[in-house]
Write a protein that holds these residues in place. Structure first.
Motif, PDB file in Angstrom:
ATOM      1  N   ARG A  76      21.064  10.343  25.058  1.00 52.70           N
ATOM      2  CA  ARG A  76      20.487  10.448  26.404  1.00 52.70           C
ATOM      3  C   ARG A  76      20.742   9.178  27.205  1.00 52.70           C
ATOM      4  NH1 ARG A  76      14.270  11.509  28.429  1.00 52.70           N
ATOM      5  NH2 ARG A  76      14.697  11.011  30.605  1.00 52.70           N
ATOM      6  N   TRP A  77      20.443   8.030  26.597  1.00 53.47           N
ATOM      7  CA  TRP A  77      20.508   6.776  27.358  1.00 53.47           C
ATOM      8  C   TRP A  77      21.931   6.276  27.501  1.00 53.47           C
ATOM      9  CZ3 TRP A  77      16.625   6.421  30.335  1.00 53.47           C
ATOM     10  CH2 TRP A  77      15.402   6.939  29.923  1.00 53.47           C
ATOM     11  N   THR A  78      22.796   6.629  26.550  1.00 51.95           N
ATOM     12  CA  THR A  78      24.215   6.293  26.730  1.00 51.95           C
ATOM     13  C   THR A  78      24.765   7.055  27.936  1.00 51.95           C
ATOM     14  OG1 THR A  78      24.450   5.891  24.362  1.00 51.95           O
ATOM     15  CG2 THR A  78      26.481   6.284  25.591  1.00 51.95           C
ATOM     16  N   ALA A 114      24.428   5.460  35.605  1.00 51.87           N
ATOM     17  CA  ALA A 114      23.492   5.651  36.728  1.00 51.87           C
ATOM     18  C   ALA A 114      22.508   4.482  36.810  1.00 51.87           C
ATOM     19  CB  ALA A 114      22.745   6.977  36.578  1.00 51.87           C
ATOM     20  N   TRP A 115      22.034   4.021  35.657  1.00 51.51           N
ATOM     21  CA  TRP A 115      21.070   2.902  35.665  1.00 51.51           C
ATOM     22  C   TRP A 115      21.717   1.647  36.242  1.00 51.51           C
ATOM     23  CZ3 TRP A 115      15.874   2.331  33.865  1.00 51.51           C
ATOM     24  CH2 TRP A 115      15.272   3.564  33.612  1.00 51.51           C
ATOM     25  N   GLN A 116      22.985   1.417  35.866  1.00 57.06           N
ATOM     26  CA  GLN A 116      23.636   0.226  36.420  1.00 57.06           C
ATOM     27  C   GLN A 116      23.900   0.413  37.909  1.00 57.06           C
ATOM     28  OE1 GLN A 116      27.268  -1.205  34.636  1.00 57.06           O
ATOM     29  NE2 GLN A 116      27.234  -2.974  35.990  1.00 57.06           N
ATOM     30  N   LEU A 157      12.136  -5.716  24.950  1.00 55.65           N
ATOM     31  CA  LEU A 157      12.612  -4.577  24.161  1.00 55.65           C
ATOM     32  C   LEU A 157      12.865  -3.380  25.068  1.00 55.65           C
ATOM     33  CD1 LEU A 157      10.055  -4.813  21.216  1.00 55.65           C
ATOM     34  CD2 LEU A 157      12.446  -5.558  21.205  1.00 55.65           C
ATOM     35  N   ALA A 158      13.901  -2.573  24.736  1.00 51.50           N
ATOM     36  CA  ALA A 158      14.280  -1.432  25.585  1.00 51.50           C
ATOM     37  C   ALA A 158      14.505  -1.931  27.009  1.00 51.50           C
ATOM     38  CB  ALA A 158      13.216  -0.327  25.535  1.00 51.50           C
ATOM     39  N   ALA A 159      15.293  -2.977  27.110  1.00 46.77           N
ATOM     40  CA  ALA A 159      15.440  -3.706  28.380  1.00 46.77           C
ATOM     41  C   ALA A 159      16.267  -2.946  29.403  1.00 46.77           C
ATOM     42  CB  ALA A 159      16.087  -5.066  28.106  1.00 46.77           C
ATOM     43  N   GLY A 191      17.952  -4.514  32.566  1.00 51.16           N
ATOM     44  CA  GLY A 191      17.398  -5.831  32.882  1.00 51.16           C
ATOM     45  C   GLY A 191      16.024  -5.892  33.508  1.00 51.16           C
ATOM     46  N   GLU A 192      15.253  -4.790  33.419  1.00 52.30           N
ATOM     47  CA  GLU A 192      13.870  -4.845  33.910  1.00 52.30           C
ATOM     48  C   GLU A 192      12.930  -4.844  32.722  1.00 52.30           C
ATOM     49  OE1 GLU A 192      13.596  -5.444  36.922  1.00 52.30           O
ATOM     50  OE2 GLU A 192      15.368  -4.593  37.860  1.00 52.30           O
ATOM     51  N   PRO A 193      12.115  -5.870  32.575  1.00 51.47           N
ATOM     52  CA  PRO A 193      11.881  -7.000  33.469  1.00 51.47           C
ATOM     53  C   PRO A 193      12.551  -8.305  33.024  1.00 51.47           C
ATOM     54  CG  PRO A 193      10.079  -6.867  31.923  1.00 51.47           C
ATOM     55  CD  PRO A 193      11.070  -5.793  31.514  1.00 51.47           C
ATOM     56  N   SER A 242      16.970  -6.934  24.791  1.00 52.25           N
ATOM     57  CA  SER A 242      17.600  -6.060  23.798  1.00 52.25           C
ATOM     58  C   SER A 242      17.372  -4.600  24.142  1.00 52.25           C
ATOM     59  CB  SER A 242      17.054  -6.379  22.401  1.00 52.25           C
ATOM     60  OG  SER A 242      15.777  -5.848  22.255  1.00 52.25           O
ATOM     61  N   ASP A 243      18.336  -3.782  23.745  1.00 51.01           N
ATOM     62  CA  ASP A 243      18.246  -2.335  23.973  1.00 51.01           C
ATOM     63  C   ASP A 243      19.035  -1.631  22.878  1.00 51.01           C
ATOM     64  OD1 ASP A 243      17.407  -0.434  26.524  1.00 51.01           O
ATOM     65  OD2 ASP A 243      19.051   0.412  25.351  1.00 51.01           O
ATOM     66  N   LEU A 244      18.601  -0.400  22.578  1.00 53.29           N
ATOM     67  CA  LEU A 244      19.267   0.419  21.560  1.00 53.29           C
ATOM     68  C   LEU A 244      20.725   0.699  21.912  1.00 53.29           C
ATOM     69  CD1 LEU A 244      18.914   2.399  19.086  1.00 53.29           C
ATOM     70  CD2 LEU A 244      18.312   4.144  20.763  1.00 53.29           C
ATOM     71  N   VAL A 245      20.997   0.856  23.202  1.00 50.19           N
ATOM     72  CA  VAL A 245      22.259   1.438  23.646  1.00 50.19           C
ATOM     73  C   VAL A 245      23.217   0.354  24.156  1.00 50.19           C
ATOM     74  CG1 VAL A 245      23.180   2.908  25.495  1.00 50.19           C
ATOM     75  CG2 VAL A 245      21.239   3.674  24.150  1.00 50.19           C
ATOM     76  N   PRO A 246      24.384   0.193  23.510  1.00 46.16           N
ATOM     77  CA  PRO A 246      25.320  -0.842  23.964  1.00 46.16           C
ATOM     78  C   PRO A 246      25.712  -0.698  25.438  1.00 46.16           C
ATOM     79  CG  PRO A 246      25.943  -0.057  21.779  1.00 46.16           C
ATOM     80  CD  PRO A 246      24.824   0.827  22.242  1.00 46.16           C
ATOM     81  N   ALA A 273      22.147  -5.851  21.409  1.00 47.64           N
ATOM     82  CA  ALA A 273      21.933  -4.432  21.107  1.00 47.64           C
ATOM     83  C   ALA A 273      21.064  -4.341  19.851  1.00 47.64           C
ATOM     84  CB  ALA A 273      23.264  -3.719  20.888  1.00 47.64           C
ATOM     85  N   ALA A 274      19.926  -3.649  19.947  1.00 48.73           N
ATOM     86  CA  ALA A 274      19.021  -3.562  18.785  1.00 48.73           C
ATOM     87  C   ALA A 274      18.068  -2.384  18.943  1.00 48.73           C
ATOM     88  CB  ALA A 274      18.199  -4.850  18.647  1.00 48.73           C
ATOM     89  N   ASP A 275      17.787  -1.741  17.808  1.00 50.30           N
ATOM     90  CA  ASP A 275      16.765  -0.682  17.754  1.00 50.30           C
ATOM     91  C   ASP A 275      15.419  -1.366  17.538  1.00 50.30           C
ATOM     92  OD1 ASP A 275      15.021   1.378  17.016  1.00 50.30           O
ATOM     93  OD2 ASP A 275      16.532   2.436  15.852  1.00 50.30           O
ATOM     94  N   MET A 276      14.458  -1.080  18.376  1.00 46.52           N
ATOM     95  CA  MET A 276      13.177  -1.804  18.251  1.00 46.52           C
ATOM     96  C   MET A 276      12.384  -1.403  17.007  1.00 46.52           C
ATOM     97  SD  MET A 276      10.444  -0.463  21.015  1.00 46.52           S
ATOM     98  CE  MET A 276      11.372   0.045  22.430  1.00 46.52           C
ATOM     99  N   GLN A 277      12.850  -0.392  16.274  1.00 44.77           N
ATOM    100  CA  GLN A 277      12.188  -0.035  15.011  1.00 44.77           C
ATOM    101  C   GLN A 277      12.657  -0.910  13.857  1.00 44.77           C
ATOM    102  OE1 GLN A 277      11.861   4.723  15.257  1.00 44.77           O
ATOM    103  NE2 GLN A 277      13.797   3.888  15.958  1.00 44.77           N
ATOM    104  N   CYS A 327       7.860  -4.908  26.839  1.00 39.73           N
ATOM    105  CA  CYS A 327       8.502  -3.597  26.684  1.00 39.73           C
ATOM    106  C   CYS A 327       8.062  -2.718  27.853  1.00 39.73           C
ATOM    107  CB  CYS A 327       8.143  -2.957  25.343  1.00 39.73           C
ATOM    108  SG  CYS A 327       9.035  -1.422  25.052  1.00 39.73           S
ATOM    109  N   ARG A 328       8.967  -2.542  28.796  1.00 43.50           N
ATOM    110  CA  ARG A 328       8.656  -1.784  30.022  1.00 43.50           C
ATOM    111  C   ARG A 328       9.280  -0.398  29.912  1.00 43.50           C
ATOM    112  NH1 ARG A 328       9.929  -2.220  36.467  1.00 43.50           N
ATOM    113  NH2 ARG A 328      11.380  -0.548  36.008  1.00 43.50           N
ATOM    114  N   PHE A 329       8.440   0.621  29.790  1.00 43.35           N
ATOM    115  CA  PHE A 329       8.879   2.024  29.758  1.00 43.35           C
ATOM    116  C   PHE A 329       9.888   2.277  28.635  1.00 43.35           C
ATOM    117  CE2 PHE A 329       8.181   1.420  34.527  1.00 43.35           C
ATOM    118  CZ  PHE A 329       6.834   1.732  34.420  1.00 43.35           C
ATOM    119  N   GLY A 330       9.580   1.758  27.435  1.00 44.15           N
ATOM    120  CA  GLY A 330      10.483   1.938  26.305  1.00 44.15           C
ATOM    121  C   GLY A 330       9.838   2.588  25.103  1.00 44.15           C
TER     122      GLY A 330
END
Ligand SMILES: C[S@@+](CC[C@H](N)C(=O)[O-])C[C@H]1O[C@@H](n2cnc3c(N)ncnc32)[C@H](O)[C@@H]1O
Length: 270
Positions: free
Chosen positions: A6-8, A13-15, A47-49, A52-54, A71-75, A96-100, A114-117
């Motif tokens: 999903r996030w890949t 669009a996010w960028q 986490l789940a950055a 770049g917010e925040p 850091s974020d799961l998705v490169p 790049a990192a999985d927060m689990q 962790c904002r909305f992650g």
């Protein structure tokens, strides 16, 4: 849908919309970073950055005196963050990192953001344990999660339109956003992980948008990317006409449309 996919699929669009959305994003980042209260010289992990917010705002606040790791799961998100942050004098360090299962030593950070992650992570307990592990004793995690769907009118209106037109695929994308809409579940999870809540606040924002421009376009593309990308150009044009008509029905006498946002901010301390 698998979250990594999903996030890949959403990363372009996010960028694309990141700078255009920076000002509304700051309405949330300000209170979130105030609650975190990072001071010069401290080490902060976002986490789940996303793009770049925040973390970018946090790095701007520290002005190079301290460390911000984003850091974020998705490169693809991390790459977008790197490109965007390059324009800033003291950019966050992208990872790049999985927060689990975080690749950081125990006790490395003063603050975790962790904002909305967290709502997208399958194992909430693992993520909370990892946050706690990488914090030093006395450190704090500050989380932002969406409040109730009906109090977040842009998501709700778009979700209703997309569900009417395309069925449950839209609901499957929207539902995870509101997993902690009633924060008692998250508070219980935090207590279970031995990482109790210290304070919380509900941020309610009353926004308004000019009716004569497509203010809903960024949210449509960022929150519903996989669905929107599957439409033909003609289907997409038809959808946009119907969304514009939905919002036109809500235009006030000043040619504006009122929009509400509700966000829970929670501070957990080790
Ligand atoms: C709604 S976006 C939020 C991005 C950013 N924090 C913001 O507020 O603009 C959710 C982010 O969570 C990331 N994500 C999902 N699952 C994750 C996990 N297990 N570990 C780390 N990041 C994850 C996604 O890749 C995506 O960038």
């Amino acid at each position: 849908m698998d979250e990594a996919r999903r996030w890949t699929e959403s990363a372009d669009a996010w960028q694309h919309w990141a700078e255009g959305m920076a000002s509304p994003a700051d309405r949330i980042n300000g209170p979130l970073l105030d609650l975190a209260g990072a001071t010069p010289g401290q080490a902060v992990l976002d986490l789940a950055a996303g793009v770049g917010e925040p973390s970018i705002s946090q790095a701007d606040r520290l002005r190079g005196n301290g460390l911000v790791v984003a850091s974020d799961l998705v490169p693809a998100m991390v790459n977008g963050l790197s490109r965007r942050a390059g324009a800033h004098p003291s950019p966050p360090l992208p990872v790049a990192a999985d927060m689990q299962a975080l690749p950081f030593a125990s006790g490395s950070f003063d603050i975790v953001l962790c904002r909305f992650g967290l709502m997208f992570v399958p194992d909430t307990q693992a993520a909370l344990r990892e946050m706690r592990r990488v914090l030093r004793p006395g450190g704090a995690a500050v989380l932002a999660v969406w409040g109730p769907r009906l109090a977040n009118s842009l998501f709700d209106r778009l979700g209703r339109r997309l569900t009417t037109d395309y069925g449950p695929a839209a609901e499957r994308l929207l539902a995870p956003l509101f997993r902690f809409a009633e924060p008692t579940d998250l508070v219980a999870q935090a207590e279970l992980s031995g990482f109790p809540l210290v304070s919380s606040q509900n941020l309610v924002l009353a926004l308004s948008a000019r009716a004569d421009h497509a203010f809903w376009q960024p949210t449509l593309e960022m929150a519903f990317s996989p669905l929107v990308a599957s439409l033909t150009p003609a289907q997409r044009a038809g959808l946009e006409d119907r969304i514009a008509a939905d919002f036109a029905a809500e235009t006030d006498a000043q040619d504006r449309i009122a929009l509400a946002m509700s966000v829970h901010l929670l501070r957990l301390e080790t």
